[in-house]
Design an enzyme around this catalytic site. Structure first.
Site, PDB file in Angstrom:
ATOM      1  N   HIS A  17       0.524  -1.242  -0.132  1.00 44.25           N
ATOM      2  CA  HIS A  17      -0.449  -0.370   0.051  1.00 44.25           C
ATOM      3  C   HIS A  17       0.470   1.279   0.259  1.00 44.25           C
ATOM      4  O   HIS A  17       1.062   2.391  -0.683  1.00 44.25           O
ATOM      5  CB  HIS A  17      -1.061  -0.242   1.163  1.00 44.25           C
ATOM      6  CG  HIS A  17      -1.518  -1.554   1.142  1.00 44.25           C
ATOM      7  ND1 HIS A  17      -2.382  -2.074   2.579  1.00 44.25           N
ATOM      8  CD2 HIS A  17      -3.098  -1.298   0.345  1.00 44.25           C
ATOM      9  CE1 HIS A  17      -3.082  -2.316   2.064  1.00 44.25           C
ATOM     10  NE2 HIS A  17      -3.382  -2.803   0.963  1.00 44.25           N
ATOM     11  N   LYS A  41     -17.407  -7.963   6.225  1.00 44.30           N
ATOM     12  CA  LYS A  41     -16.378  -8.359   5.209  1.00 44.30           C
ATOM     13  C   LYS A  41     -15.443  -8.074   6.941  1.00 44.30           C
ATOM     14  O   LYS A  41     -15.382  -6.809   7.516  1.00 44.30           O
ATOM     15  CB  LYS A  41     -15.322  -7.757   5.103  1.00 44.30           C
ATOM     16  CG  LYS A  41     -13.915  -7.980   4.028  1.00 44.30           C
ATOM     17  CD  LYS A  41     -14.296  -7.428   2.820  1.00 44.30           C
ATOM     18  CE  LYS A  41     -12.483  -7.204   3.045  1.00 44.30           C
ATOM     19  NZ  LYS A  41     -12.004  -6.993   1.648  1.00 44.30           N
ATOM     20  N   SER A 128      -2.496  -7.872   2.661  1.00 47.34           N
ATOM     21  CA  SER A 128      -2.399  -7.133   3.788  1.00 47.34           C
ATOM     22  C   SER A 128      -3.137  -9.316   4.271  1.00 47.34           C
ATOM     23  O   SER A 128      -2.989  -9.706   5.959  1.00 47.34           O
ATOM     24  CB  SER A 128      -4.050  -6.412   3.960  1.00 47.34           C
ATOM     25  OG  SER A 128      -3.367  -5.824   3.420  1.00 47.34           O
TER      26      SER A 128
HETATM   27  P1  ADP Z   1      -9.035  -3.817  -0.681  1.00 47.05           P
HETATM   28  O1  ADP Z   1     -10.066  -4.422   0.670  1.00 47.05           O
HETATM   29  O2  ADP Z   1     -10.300  -2.660  -1.279  1.00 47.05           O
HETATM   30  O3  ADP Z   1      -9.151  -4.877  -1.567  1.00 47.05           O
HETATM   31  P2  ADP Z   1      -6.847  -4.001   0.120  1.00 47.05           P
HETATM   32  O4  ADP Z   1      -6.706  -3.212   1.870  1.00 47.05           O
HETATM   33  O5  ADP Z   1      -6.606  -5.156   0.616  1.00 47.05           O
HETATM   34  O6  ADP Z   1      -7.824  -3.325   0.120  1.00 47.05           O
HETATM   35  O7  ADP Z   1      -6.393  -2.849  -1.258  1.00 47.05           O
HETATM   36  C1  ADP Z   1      -6.489  -1.596  -1.484  1.00 47.05           C
HETATM   37  C2  ADP Z   1      -5.871  -1.563  -2.601  1.00 47.05           C
HETATM   38  O8  ADP Z   1      -4.226  -2.100  -2.429  1.00 47.05           O
HETATM   39  C3  ADP Z   1      -5.971  -2.271  -4.441  1.00 47.05           C
HETATM   40  O9  ADP Z   1      -6.169  -1.748  -5.115  1.00 47.05           O
HETATM   41  C4  ADP Z   1      -5.231  -3.902  -3.922  1.00 47.05           C
HETATM   42  O10 ADP Z   1      -4.946  -3.831  -5.012  1.00 47.05           O
HETATM   43  C5  ADP Z   1      -3.474  -2.936  -3.489  1.00 47.05           C
HETATM   44  N1  ADP Z   1      -2.834  -2.978  -2.783  1.00 47.05           N
HETATM   45  C6  ADP Z   1      -2.397  -3.920  -1.766  1.00 47.05           C
HETATM   46  N2  ADP Z   1      -2.165  -4.160  -1.832  1.00 47.05           N
HETATM   47  C7  ADP Z   1      -0.459  -4.861  -2.442  1.00 47.05           C
HETATM   48  C8  ADP Z   1       0.426  -4.809  -3.146  1.00 47.05           C
HETATM   49  N3  ADP Z   1       1.897  -5.166  -2.390  1.00 47.05           N
HETATM   50  N4  ADP Z   1       0.891  -3.612  -4.192  1.00 47.05           N
HETATM   51  C9  ADP Z   1       0.205  -3.123  -5.015  1.00 47.05           C
HETATM   52  N5  ADP Z   1      -0.934  -2.449  -4.644  1.00 47.05           N
HETATM   53  C10 ADP Z   1      -1.540  -3.544  -3.464  1.00 47.05           C
END
Ligand code: ADP
Length: 161
Positions: A17, A41, A128
């Site tokens: 992130h 969720k 995550s």
């Molecule tokens: P959600 O539950 O909305 O997917 P996340 O917190 O898992 O929320 O992810 C938020 C955003 O961050 C998403 O667009 C996800 O693809 C991006 N993201 C998460 N981890 C990474 C990473 N390692 N590299 C690039 N983007 C990421």
């Protein structure tokens, strides 16, 4: 003013992130990090904890705001006056899912476009979900976490670094 919303669960925020946020910052005048509250969720960490960690990392960045929201992301963007959504892409799996959501959002509100940033290869394996799994099993998740918040995140589950 060019305003973007980066929505996510950030449960917890990872270096993946952080990479996307740092690269999105120079593109916009205002970047809102928005934690979506989704009653269906189940999250590991509270919204308050997740907001605190985002604020700890970005406290000195004037263009970055940390908020939470419930309901449709597109409605939250309208409330904030945002014309852009930011999402990160790690893989073709992410792409297929994100493409559908972006198309749906654009059909609901054509004044809002989704901007995708592709993960640095060194962060593309970080999620995550994996970090939560490590934390629950009392492993060391610090290689995937920002140094400013790693000990807080690990401490939140009763583990000291
Ligand atoms: P959600 O539950 O909305 O997917 P996340 O917190 O898992 O929320 O992810 C938020 C955003 O961050 C998403 O667009 C996800 O693809 C991006 N993201 C998460 N981890 C990474 C990473 N390692 N590299 C690039 N983007 C990421």
């Amino acid at each position: 003013m060019r305003t973007a919303v980066f929505p996510g669960s950030f449960d917890p925020i990872t270096l993946g992130h952080v990479d996307i946020i740092n690269r999105a910052m120079p593109l916009f005048d205002r970047l809102i990090l928005a934690i979506g509250e989704n009653s269906r969720k189940k999250s590991l960490f509270s919204v308050e904890e997740r907001m605190e960690w985002l604020r700890d990392i970005y406290q000195s960045e004037e263009s970055v705001e940390v908020r939470s929201y419930s309901g449709l992301t597109i409605d939250f963007c309208r409330q904030c006056g945002a014309s852009f959504l930011v999402r990160g892409l790690r893989s073709t799996l992410d792409f297929e899912y994100e493409k559908t959501i972006a198309q749906l959002n654009h059909s609901l509100e054509d004044g809002i476009d989704t901007i995708f940033l592709v993960s640095e290869p060194k962060y593309s394996h970080i999620s995550s979900t994996i970090v939560r799994e490590i934390l629950i099993n009392r492993g060391d998740a610090s290689p995937f976490l920002h140094g400013k918040v790693a000990s807080k995140i690990m401490g939140a589950l009763g583990r000291q670094q």
